[in-house]
Design a protein around this motif. Structure first.
Motif, mmCIF file in Angstrom:
data_model
loop_
_atom_site.group_PDB
_atom_site.id
_atom_site.type_symbol
_atom_site.label_atom_id
_atom_site.label_comp_id
_atom_site.label_asym_id
_atom_site.label_seq_id
_atom_site.Cartn_x
_atom_site.Cartn_y
_atom_site.Cartn_z
ATOM 1 N N LEU A 208 17.610 -12.590 4.705
ATOM 2 C CA LEU A 208 16.702 -12.881 3.606
ATOM 3 C C LEU A 208 15.357 -12.516 3.602
ATOM 4 O O LEU A 208 14.600 -12.569 2.977
ATOM 5 N N GLY A 209 15.140 -13.714 4.910
ATOM 6 C CA GLY A 209 13.381 -13.595 5.062
ATOM 7 C C GLY A 209 12.922 -11.975 5.813
ATOM 8 O O GLY A 209 11.881 -11.948 5.482
ATOM 9 N N PHE A 210 14.056 -11.155 6.257
ATOM 10 C CA PHE A 210 13.642 -9.754 6.384
ATOM 11 C C PHE A 210 13.707 -8.915 5.330
ATOM 12 O O PHE A 210 13.183 -7.642 5.034
ATOM 13 N N PHE A 211 14.376 -9.101 4.420
ATOM 14 C CA PHE A 211 13.894 -8.444 3.178
ATOM 15 C C PHE A 211 12.777 -8.906 2.914
ATOM 16 O O PHE A 211 12.190 -8.335 1.906
ATOM 17 N N ALA A 212 12.458 -9.746 2.541
ATOM 18 C CA ALA A 212 10.780 -10.391 1.956
ATOM 19 C C ALA A 212 10.023 -10.097 2.570
ATOM 20 O O ALA A 212 9.213 -9.647 2.187
ATOM 21 N N LEU A 213 9.812 -9.399 4.164
ATOM 22 C CA LEU A 213 9.083 -8.869 5.122
ATOM 23 C C LEU A 213 8.827 -7.919 5.011
ATOM 24 O O LEU A 213 7.526 -6.951 4.446
ATOM 25 N N ALA A 214 9.959 -6.536 4.701
ATOM 26 C CA ALA A 214 9.880 -5.915 4.093
ATOM 27 C C ALA A 214 9.544 -5.793 2.774
ATOM 28 O O ALA A 214 8.498 -4.476 2.659
ATOM 29 N N ILE A 215 9.831 -6.574 1.695
ATOM 30 C CA ILE A 215 9.054 -5.817 0.267
ATOM 31 C C ILE A 215 7.234 -6.336 0.313
ATOM 32 O O ILE A 215 6.580 -5.687 -0.131
ATOM 33 N N GLY A 216 7.129 -7.516 1.745
ATOM 34 C CA GLY A 216 5.609 -7.428 1.865
ATOM 35 C C GLY A 216 4.852 -6.307 2.366
ATOM 36 O O GLY A 216 3.594 -6.307 2.155
ATOM 37 N N THR A 217 6.114 -6.189 3.389
ATOM 38 C CA THR A 217 5.210 -4.583 3.985
ATOM 39 C C THR A 217 4.357 -3.579 3.183
ATOM 40 O O THR A 217 4.255 -3.183 2.855
ATOM 41 N N TYR A 218 5.958 -2.576 1.908
ATOM 42 C CA TYR A 218 5.720 -2.243 1.286
ATOM 43 C C TYR A 218 4.527 -2.667 0.042
ATOM 44 O O TYR A 218 3.630 -2.119 -0.739
ATOM 45 N N ILE A 219 4.630 -3.525 -0.170
ATOM 46 C CA ILE A 219 2.579 -4.037 -1.099
ATOM 47 C C ILE A 219 1.862 -3.944 -0.380
ATOM 48 O O ILE A 219 1.113 -3.697 -1.056
ATOM 49 N N VAL A 220 2.072 -4.126 0.940
ATOM 50 C CA VAL A 220 -0.041 -4.500 1.458
ATOM 51 C C VAL A 220 0.135 -3.372 1.534
ATOM 52 O O VAL A 220 -1.042 -1.937 1.638
ATOM 53 N N HIS A 221 0.991 -1.832 1.723
ATOM 54 C CA HIS A 221 0.433 -0.631 2.014
ATOM 55 C C HIS A 221 0.743 0.096 0.744
ATOM 56 O O HIS A 221 -0.275 0.813 0.683
ATOM 57 N N GLY A 222 1.054 -0.771 -0.300
ATOM 58 C CA GLY A 222 0.920 0.284 -1.341
ATOM 59 C C GLY A 222 -0.553 0.040 -2.213
ATOM 60 O O GLY A 222 -1.041 0.625 -2.820
ATOM 61 N N PHE A 223 -0.291 -1.266 -1.929
ATOM 62 C CA PHE A 223 -2.107 -2.165 -2.473
ATOM 63 C C PHE A 223 -3.129 -1.118 -0.707
ATOM 64 O O PHE A 223 -4.157 -0.269 -1.459
ATOM 65 N N LEU A 224 -3.368 -1.208 0.112
ATOM 66 C CA LEU A 224 -3.703 -0.304 1.017
ATOM 67 C C LEU A 224 -4.461 0.873 0.977
ATOM 68 O O LEU A 224 -5.179 1.786 0.902
#
Length: 153
Positions: free
Chosen positions: A87-103
Motif C-alpha cells: 500500500l505504501g508504494f501504491f500511494a507513492l506511485a499515485i503521488g508521483t503521478y499527481i506531481v508529474h501531472g501538476f508540473l
C-alpha cells in the motif's frame, strides 16, 4: 464480516487505503475533466490521466489485499508488513503521478533525462525507486496472497 468480528490492522489499513485511493481517483477525475474541457484537443496531460486511472485501480487492489489479509494464516505482524509495503508504494506511485501531472514536466517519467519540474533526477534514484517499488508491491502482495492460499488449500 459480522459486527462481532474484529478486523486486523492489515485489513484496516487495506480498507482505509482503498477509500483514500478511491477518493483520489474521483478527485483526479474532476481534475482530468477540467483539463479536458479547457484543452483544444479535449485531452488531459498524460500524468493527470495516469493519476486518475491508477488511483481507481489501486483502490480495488487494496480491497483485494484486504480480502487476502482477512484469510491469511500468516501472523498479524507479517500480514501488516505485507500490507504496509504494498500500500505504501501504491500511494507513492499515485503521488508521483499527481506531481508529474501538476508540473506537466514529462509525458514519460522513465525517459531520460529524468525530469522532476525544472530539476533532473539521477538515474540511480529513479531506478532505485522502481526496484524498491517492485520488491515492496510484489513482496507485500505475495505475503498476503500466500497466506490466503495456505488457508483455502
Amino acid at each position: 464480516m459480522e459486527a462481532t468480528e474484529v478486523m486486523t490492522l492489515a485489513e484496516k489499513l487495506c480498507l482505509t487505503a482503498a477509500f483514500v485511493f478511491f477518493m483520489t481517483g474521483l478527485l483526479t477525475g474532476i481534475w482530468k475533466y477540467w483539463c479536458m474541457a479547457r484543452s483544444p484537443k479535449a485531452a488531459a496531460p498524460r500524468y493527470v490521466d495516469i493519476a486518475h486511472r491508477s488511483s481507481l485501480m489501486y483502490s480495488f487492489a487494496a480491497v483485494l489485499l484486504g480480502w487476502l489479509a482477512s484469510h491469511s494464516v500468516h501472523p498479524d505482524w507479517l500480514n501488516t508488513l505485507g500490507a504496509v509495503c504494498a500500500l505504501g508504494f501504491f500511494a507513492l506511485a499515485i503521488g508521483t503521478y499527481i506531481v508529474h501531472g501538476f508540473l506537466r514536466d514529462t509525458s514519460n517519467q522513465l525517459r531520460k533525462p529524468y525530469k522532476l519540474g525544472a530539476s533532473t533526477l539521477p538515474s540511480w534514484m529513479v531506478h532505485g525507486f522502481m526496484v524498491a517499488l517492485i520488491v515492496a508491491e510484489v513482496g507485500g502482495s505475495l505475503i498476503l496472497g500466500t497466506g490466503a492460499m495456505m488457508a483455502i488449500w
